[in-house]
Structure formats: C-alpha cells, structure tokens
Scaffold this active site. Structure first.
Site, mmCIF file in Angstrom:
data_model
loop_
_atom_site.group_PDB
_atom_site.id
_atom_site.type_symbol
_atom_site.label_atom_id
_atom_site.label_comp_id
_atom_site.label_asym_id
_atom_site.label_seq_id
_atom_site.Cartn_x
_atom_site.Cartn_y
_atom_site.Cartn_z
ATOM 1 N N PRO A 120 0.781 -1.232 0.000
ATOM 2 C CA PRO A 120 0.000 0.000 0.000
ATOM 3 C C PRO A 120 0.821 1.295 0.000
ATOM 4 C CG PRO A 120 0.007 -0.968 2.200
ATOM 5 C CD PRO A 120 0.724 -1.946 1.302
ATOM 6 N N GLY A 121 2.139 1.220 0.218
ATOM 7 C CA GLY A 121 2.925 2.450 0.058
ATOM 8 C C GLY A 121 3.820 2.826 1.225
ATOM 9 N N ALA A 122 3.991 1.925 2.194
ATOM 10 C CA ALA A 122 4.783 2.292 3.378
ATOM 11 C C ALA A 122 6.269 2.482 3.038
ATOM 12 C CB ALA A 122 4.619 1.234 4.465
ATOM 13 N N TRP A 123 6.819 1.602 2.186
ATOM 14 C CA TRP A 123 8.241 1.779 1.821
ATOM 15 C C TRP A 123 8.404 3.084 1.048
ATOM 16 C CZ3 TRP A 123 11.990 -2.752 0.476
ATOM 17 C CH2 TRP A 123 12.014 -3.667 1.536
ATOM 18 N N ASP A 135 2.900 -4.390 -13.972
ATOM 19 C CA ASP A 135 3.703 -5.560 -13.626
ATOM 20 C C ASP A 135 5.182 -5.258 -13.879
ATOM 21 O OD1 ASP A 135 4.938 -8.012 -13.453
ATOM 22 O OD2 ASP A 135 3.382 -9.085 -14.580
ATOM 23 N N VAL A 136 5.971 -5.298 -12.817
ATOM 24 C CA VAL A 136 7.396 -4.955 -12.935
ATOM 25 C C VAL A 136 8.146 -5.934 -13.837
ATOM 26 C CG1 VAL A 136 9.560 -4.662 -11.622
ATOM 27 C CG2 VAL A 136 7.438 -3.846 -10.673
ATOM 28 N N LYS A 152 13.454 -8.463 -1.578
ATOM 29 C CA LYS A 152 12.910 -9.540 -0.721
ATOM 30 C C LYS A 152 12.931 -10.878 -1.450
ATOM 31 C CE LYS A 152 8.379 -9.750 0.454
ATOM 32 N NZ LYS A 152 7.337 -9.185 1.312
HETATM 33 C C1 SAM Z 1 4.360 -7.106 0.783
HETATM 34 S S1 SAM Z 1 3.552 -6.098 -0.386
HETATM 35 C C2 SAM Z 1 4.587 -4.682 -0.424
HETATM 36 C C3 SAM Z 1 4.413 -3.760 0.754
HETATM 37 C C4 SAM Z 1 5.116 -2.445 0.519
HETATM 38 N N1 SAM Z 1 6.569 -2.588 0.561
HETATM 39 C C5 SAM Z 1 4.741 -1.411 1.540
HETATM 40 O O1 SAM Z 1 5.576 -1.090 2.399
HETATM 41 O O2 SAM Z 1 3.616 -0.892 1.503
HETATM 42 C C6 SAM Z 1 3.956 -6.895 -1.896
HETATM 43 C C7 SAM Z 1 3.380 -6.224 -3.130
HETATM 44 O O3 SAM Z 1 4.035 -6.752 -4.286
HETATM 45 C C8 SAM Z 1 3.129 -6.600 -5.355
HETATM 46 N N2 SAM Z 1 3.586 -7.382 -6.503
HETATM 47 C C9 SAM Z 1 3.746 -8.727 -6.599
HETATM 48 N N3 SAM Z 1 4.163 -9.075 -7.825
HETATM 49 C C10 SAM Z 1 4.310 -7.923 -8.529
HETATM 50 C C11 SAM Z 1 4.703 -7.618 -9.870
HETATM 51 N N4 SAM Z 1 5.060 -8.583 -10.726
HETATM 52 N N5 SAM Z 1 4.695 -6.324 -10.269
HETATM 53 C C12 SAM Z 1 4.330 -5.339 -9.406
HETATM 54 N N6 SAM Z 1 3.950 -5.562 -8.123
HETATM 55 C C13 SAM Z 1 3.932 -6.832 -7.686
HETATM 56 C C14 SAM Z 1 1.808 -7.069 -4.747
HETATM 57 O O4 SAM Z 1 0.718 -6.614 -5.510
HETATM 58 C C15 SAM Z 1 1.886 -6.465 -3.341
HETATM 59 O O5 SAM Z 1 1.186 -5.255 -3.284
#
Ligand code: SAM
Length: 248
Positions: A85-88, A131-132, A196
């Site tokens: 959601p955007g914390a990092w 999608d990254v 990660k």
């Molecule tokens: C653990 S959360 C991240 C929390 C974030 N670091 C924060 O502090 O708010 C993992 C995120 O990775 C995203 N994600 C997974 N695969 C992805 C991809 N291929 N491209 C973009 N985002 C992806 C998911 O949708 C999810 O929102």
C-alpha cells in the site's frame, strides 16, 4: 527521522498494554482469520505504524535496514517495486526528500509500481496496475527517472501465497530475477538494491546473479520480519558499471 531502537522500545512498551486485549466479535469467523486478527492486535509494529501514519508495518523493515546501511540519501532517485500500500515509498520520500520537506538538502525522486492500485502519496510518482516483470513497464520506469538512472532499487514484491511453500518460493525467485533485469537496465554504477526473497532451494540463483553485478551482496532479516516467516532480503551494494545499459 527517528531511531528504530527507540521506536522498537516504545512499541514494545505500548504492546505490553495491548497484549492484554482479547479480540472482540470473532463469532462466525474462520480460525485462520481469528489468528490473523489476534496477531495484528498484539503486534507492536502494527500499532507503531498506525501511530506514525505509515500505511503498514513493513515501513519498519526498510527503516531498520536503512538506519544500519544508509542506502537512502537526500537527492537520490528510487524505484519501489511492489509498492502497495505504500509504506516503503513513504520512508523513501522522507529519506530522499522527494516531497521537498527539507529546503536545505537536495530533492530526490521516488517512483512506486504495483499490480494493485496505489493511493497517491505526496513526493512519489505511482504506476498502479503495472507488472514490474513486464519489459514495457521497465521502459516506462526508466523514462520517468531523472537522467534515466536510479540510485536505489527497492523490491518488497511477493506473489499471492498459494499455500505451497516451494511453489511460492519458485515464483518469488522468478520475480527477483526480473528485478535483476531492471537493475541491469537502470541502476547507476555504485547504486544499491534491497530485494525480498523467501528462503529456499533456488535462492542461490538470485544470489549468484546479484554477485555477478554488485561488489557486495549480503542477506538481512530485519527484527520487524515475523519470526515464523521465510522472508529475507538481499542487500546488494556498489553496482558495477554495466556496459549494456541503454541510455535515453
Ligand atoms: C508485501 S507487499 C509490499 C508492501 C510495501 N513494501 C509497503 O511497504 O507498503 C507486496 C506487493 O508486491 C506486489 N507485486 C507482486 N508481484 C508484482 C509484480 N510482478 N509487479 C508489481 N507488483 C507486484 C503485490 O501486488 C503487493 O502489493
């Protein structure tokens, strides 16, 4: 900015009180949901995130890593992969000064990207529903960056858990290798990556790929990671100059 040690201490102090709280209105809820609610109620980092207006507890993982290794500096350009959601991104905005909160230091740049919708954040540019691992999204990210280069790439990405540990591990390894592609396209020489992964048999593929492009690769597990989780981070520093980098 504040010290994680002080914060952790105050969180734990506060948590001593909330630990006595029992979850309410649990009737009809599945056992797994009941365990999740109880865990959230008793988690000092959940409480601290709420008190300090972070969008989720994971903020403290980045704070802890950055307090120790000083990766994020005012004026830096940062890509936050899997930002929702955007914390990092909140932490990155504060530390690179991308909202211009401190007029005495350089202004940085933060771009966050996620498959999910990202709620706007002052100081960050967000790409939602993206999608990254998609090459066209990587090109879009590069075009957004000032001088087409990032100083730091963050990836807290995780696939939706299938419940099969090995499958989830394998899927995250594939995602990490895509992050390594992005690194080779846009990270500036000397830049850093925090990525990660879930520990398992294939993690060495990511480690050796990173070791071929960075001078230093180490694994870190912040205190705020849940103990039962397989979650670990690669911290790769001092990216080597990459002759294959495309510049716009
Ligand atoms: C653990 S959360 C991240 C929390 C974030 N670091 C924060 O502090 O708010 C993992 C995120 O990775 C995203 N994600 C997974 N695969 C992805 C991809 N291929 N491209 C973009 N985002 C992806 C998911 O949708 C999810 O929102």
């Amino acid at each position: 900015m504040y010290s994680l040690a002080l914060l952790t201490k105050s969180c734990l102090h506060t948590s001593a009180r909330i630990l006595k709280k029992a979850p309410q209105n649990m009737k009809g809820k599945r056992a797994s949901d009941q365990r999740w609610i109880a865990r959230q109620l008793n988690d000092p980092f959940v409480k601290a995130a709420h008190d300090q207006n972070y969008r989720c507890r994971s903020a403290f993982k980045l704070i802890e890593i950055d307090d120790k290794y000083k990766i994020l500096k005012p004026g830096y350009s940062v890509i936050d992969c899997g930002a929702a959601p955007g914390a990092w991104s909140q932490v990155a905005v504060q530390r690179v000064n991308s909202a211009g909160a401190n007029s005495e230091v350089p202004i940085g740049f933060v771009v966050g990207v996620d498959l999910l919708r990202l709620t706007p954040l002052d100081g960050a540019h967000f790409l939602s529903f993206s999608d990254v691992t998609d090459q066209s999204i990587q090109t879009q990210l590069q075009e957004l960056l000032p001088s087409a280069q990032a100083d730091v790439i963050l990836s807290d990405m995780a696939p939706n858990a299938s419940g099969f540990r090995e499958l989830d591990h394998e899927r995250l390894v594939t995602i990490c290798l895509s992050v390594a592609d992005l690194v080779e396209r846009v990270l500036r020489p000397g830049g850093s990556l925090i990525c990660k992964y879930w520990d398992g048999a294939l993690a060495h593929h990511v480690q050796s790929r990173l070791a071929s492009t960075f001078c230093e690769v180490r694994t870190v597990k912040p205190k705020s990671c849940r103990k039962e989780s397989a979650e670990v981070y690669f911290l790769a520093r001092f990216f080597k100059k990459n002759p294959k980098q495309i510049h716009f």
